[in-house]
Design a protein around this motif. Structure first.
Motif, short mmCIF file in Angstrom:
data_model
loop_
_atom_site.label_atom_id
_atom_site.label_comp_id
_atom_site.label_asym_id
_atom_site.label_seq_id
_atom_site.Cartn_x
_atom_site.Cartn_y
_atom_site.Cartn_z
N HIS A 14 -7.56 -6.22 0.47
CA HIS A 14 -6.99 -5.44 -0.63
C HIS A 14 -7.94 -5.39 -1.83
O HIS A 14 -8.77 -6.28 -2.03
CB HIS A 14 -5.66 -6.06 -1.06
CG HIS A 14 -4.62 -6.03 0.01
ND1 HIS A 14 -3.88 -4.91 0.29
CD2 HIS A 14 -4.19 -6.99 0.88
CE1 HIS A 14 -3.04 -5.17 1.28
NE2 HIS A 14 -3.22 -6.43 1.66
N THR A 51 3.14 -6.48 -12.96
CA THR A 51 2.75 -7.18 -11.74
C THR A 51 2.35 -8.62 -12.04
O THR A 51 2.20 -9.02 -13.20
CB THR A 51 1.54 -6.49 -11.09
OG1 THR A 51 0.41 -6.58 -11.98
CG2 THR A 51 1.84 -5.04 -10.78
N ARG A 52 2.13 -9.36 -10.98
CA ARG A 52 1.47 -10.65 -11.10
C ARG A 52 0.06 -10.43 -11.65
O ARG A 52 -0.51 -9.35 -11.48
CB ARG A 52 1.38 -11.32 -9.73
CG ARG A 52 2.71 -11.67 -9.11
CD ARG A 52 2.53 -12.03 -7.63
NE ARG A 52 2.32 -10.85 -6.81
CZ ARG A 52 1.92 -10.90 -5.54
NH1 ARG A 52 1.65 -12.07 -4.97
NH2 ARG A 52 1.77 -9.79 -4.84
N TRP A 81 -3.38 -2.36 -3.09
CA TRP A 81 -2.41 -3.43 -3.21
C TRP A 81 -1.02 -2.81 -3.27
O TRP A 81 -0.75 -1.95 -4.11
CB TRP A 81 -2.70 -4.23 -4.49
CG TRP A 81 -1.89 -5.45 -4.70
CD1 TRP A 81 -1.36 -6.27 -3.74
CD2 TRP A 81 -1.51 -6.03 -5.96
NE1 TRP A 81 -0.68 -7.32 -4.32
CE2 TRP A 81 -0.77 -7.19 -5.68
CE3 TRP A 81 -1.75 -5.68 -7.28
CZ2 TRP A 81 -0.24 -8.00 -6.69
CZ3 TRP A 81 -1.24 -6.49 -8.29
CH2 TRP A 81 -0.50 -7.64 -7.99
N ASP A 83 1.73 -3.75 -4.38
CA ASP A 83 2.48 -3.93 -5.62
C ASP A 83 2.29 -2.78 -6.60
O ASP A 83 3.11 -2.59 -7.50
CB ASP A 83 2.08 -5.24 -6.30
CG ASP A 83 2.67 -6.46 -5.61
OD1 ASP A 83 2.90 -6.40 -4.40
OD2 ASP A 83 2.89 -7.49 -6.29
N ASN A 138 3.74 1.71 3.58
CA ASN A 138 4.77 0.72 3.32
C ASN A 138 5.86 0.84 4.38
O ASN A 138 6.40 1.93 4.60
CB ASN A 138 5.34 0.97 1.91
CG ASN A 138 6.27 -0.12 1.42
OD1 ASN A 138 6.93 -0.79 2.19
ND2 ASN A 138 6.33 -0.29 0.11
N THR A 172 5.65 -6.44 -0.78
CA THR A 172 5.70 -7.81 -1.30
C THR A 172 7.13 -8.32 -1.39
O THR A 172 7.41 -9.49 -1.10
CB THR A 172 5.02 -7.87 -2.67
OG1 THR A 172 3.67 -7.45 -2.52
CG2 THR A 172 5.05 -9.28 -3.24
N CYS A 173 8.03 -7.46 -1.80
CA CYS A 173 9.46 -7.80 -1.84
C CYS A 173 10.18 -6.88 -0.88
O CYS A 173 10.38 -5.70 -1.17
CB CYS A 173 10.01 -7.65 -3.25
SG CYS A 173 9.26 -8.76 -4.46
N ASN A 187 7.31 -14.92 1.32
CA ASN A 187 5.95 -14.49 1.68
C ASN A 187 5.44 -15.20 2.92
O ASN A 187 4.48 -14.75 3.54
CB ASN A 187 4.99 -14.75 0.51
CG ASN A 187 3.77 -13.87 0.57
OD1 ASN A 187 3.80 -12.76 1.10
ND2 ASN A 187 2.67 -14.35 0.02
N ARG A 191 8.01 -11.62 5.13
CA ARG A 191 7.23 -10.42 5.40
C ARG A 191 7.07 -10.20 6.90
O ARG A 191 6.97 -9.06 7.38
CB ARG A 191 5.86 -10.52 4.74
CG ARG A 191 5.89 -10.71 3.22
CD ARG A 191 6.52 -9.55 2.46
NE ARG A 191 7.97 -9.49 2.55
CZ ARG A 191 8.82 -10.25 1.82
NH1 ARG A 191 8.34 -11.12 0.97
NH2 ARG A 191 10.12 -10.11 1.94
N ASP A 284 -6.68 -10.50 4.98
CA ASP A 284 -5.72 -10.37 3.87
C ASP A 284 -6.36 -10.81 2.55
O ASP A 284 -5.67 -11.30 1.65
CB ASP A 284 -4.44 -11.16 4.12
CG ASP A 284 -3.23 -10.52 3.43
OD1 ASP A 284 -3.40 -9.48 2.78
OD2 ASP A 284 -2.12 -11.07 3.55
N PHE A 287 -5.76 -12.97 -0.74
CA PHE A 287 -4.54 -13.76 -0.87
C PHE A 287 -4.62 -15.09 -0.11
O PHE A 287 -5.21 -15.17 0.97
CB PHE A 287 -3.33 -12.96 -0.41
CG PHE A 287 -3.09 -11.74 -1.25
CD1 PHE A 287 -2.70 -11.89 -2.58
CD2 PHE A 287 -3.28 -10.47 -0.75
CE1 PHE A 287 -2.48 -10.79 -3.38
CE2 PHE A 287 -3.07 -9.35 -1.54
CZ PHE A 287 -2.67 -9.50 -2.86
#
Length: 324
Positions: A14, A51-52, A81, A83, A138, A172-173, A187, A191, A284, A287
């Protein structure tokens, strides 16, 4: 195990282009804006808030290059990403422009984003750009039909006709967040649940029957599905998992139609997965739940040199290579 190769391709990596963040800091687009904090950039996403924090590993070329050298990866297929992926058409085009620039600067290709009623038209527009080698989709889009629903068929028709690879990635959610028993493991396992359910619905709804030749990539090793395929076959037989008669005898007969990445898999799991369909190296990046040493994991799988070479390079090169 030494494998002769010219390139090692990481197909699940990402990026949030720094150029996009600095532009959003100066001028919001479609309700998206960005600002710096002590912990990194944050993006304000319409309807969901900030976002984070986004660290340098996600945004800067230097840390990315350092990681690639350490991991033995020579090139990454760049993914947005999730998000910050959701948004209207103007945002998707802005994100695609930034992703295309980042891919060109890195000497690689990227995955595009589409959204809304014009998703099929916008996918064709993105596919005409040489910087894009596929679509990141998504599995639970917030602003349109689910991938297994009939309204999604025009996009599948285009992807099959044009040979556009589509990477199916859970948000992510996701829906599994409703499971209170998951606690903080959304997570970790959530997922994978979301991916498993989305892929199962694609199969049961007959998407692969209606659109033969689709090039679909399942991240995180396909969730739990390849490892519990016979249980799904049982559900189809008893009508507990049934949406209509399939062209093939059972749902597991479709598992060979997918590509699978290695993210989060152990070496034995990679060896098992290689019996289903083409496997692609994935990290990934950046992350923590990904694989910090994915090439080594593949090499430790016990597969022969030809299989390892295919996972590290050949399968991805064939899938994401643009027509001349």
């Amino acid at each position: 195990m030494e494998v002769s190769r010219t390139e090692v391709l990481d197909t699940h990596a990402h990026i949030v282009p720094r150029s996009l963040l600095t532009a959003l800091q100066q001028r919001p687009v479609a309700g998206f804006s960005a600002r710096r904090t002590e912990r990194g950039w944050v993006v304000a996403v319409p309807g969901t808030g900030e976002t984070r924090p986004i660290g340098a590993r996600m945004t800067d070329a230097g840390p990315r290059a350092d990681w690639q050298r350490h991991a033995g990866v020579t090139r990454q297929i760049l993914s947005p990403w999730l998000d910050i992926q959701a948004g209207g058409r103007d945002w998707a085009r802005t994100l695609n422009d930034a992703m295309a620039d980042a891919a060109a600067e890195a000497g690689t290709v990227a995955l595009a984003s589409v959204t809304g009623d014009q998703a099929t038209e916008d996918l064709l527009e993105a596919w005409k750009r040489p910087e894009f080698a596929g679509l990141l989709l998504n599995t639970d889009p917030p602003d349109g039909p689910a991938p297994h629903e009939p309204a999604f068929d025009p996009l599948w028709t285009l992807a099959a006709a044009e040979g556009i690879p589509v990477v199916l990635h859970p948000p992510t959610c996701g829906p599994s967040d409703a499971l209170a028993s998951l606690g903080t493991m959304g997570n970790v396992h959530g997922r994978l649940i979301d991916n498993t359910v989305a892929i199962t619905r694609l199969i049961l709804a007959g998407v692969l029957d209606r659109h033969p030749g689709l090039k679909l990539v399942l991240v995180h090793g396909g969730g739990f599905l390849p490892y519990q395929a016979h249980r799904l076959d049982g559900g189809y037989r008893t009508k507990e998992a049934f949406a209509g008669e399939l062209a093939r005898e059972k749902p597991s007969a479709y598992l060979g139609d997918f590509h699978y990445d290695t993210v989060g898999l152990s070496a034995p799991a990679i060896a098992f997965l290689a019996g289903f369909g083409p496997v692609l190296l994935g990290s990934d990046y950046p992350f923590a739940l990904g694989d910090p040493d994915p090439v080594r994991t593949v090499r430790e799988s016990g597969l022969d040199d030809a299989f390892v070479e295919a996972i590290l390079h050949t399968n991805a090169d064939a899938l994401f290579r643009r027509p001349a």
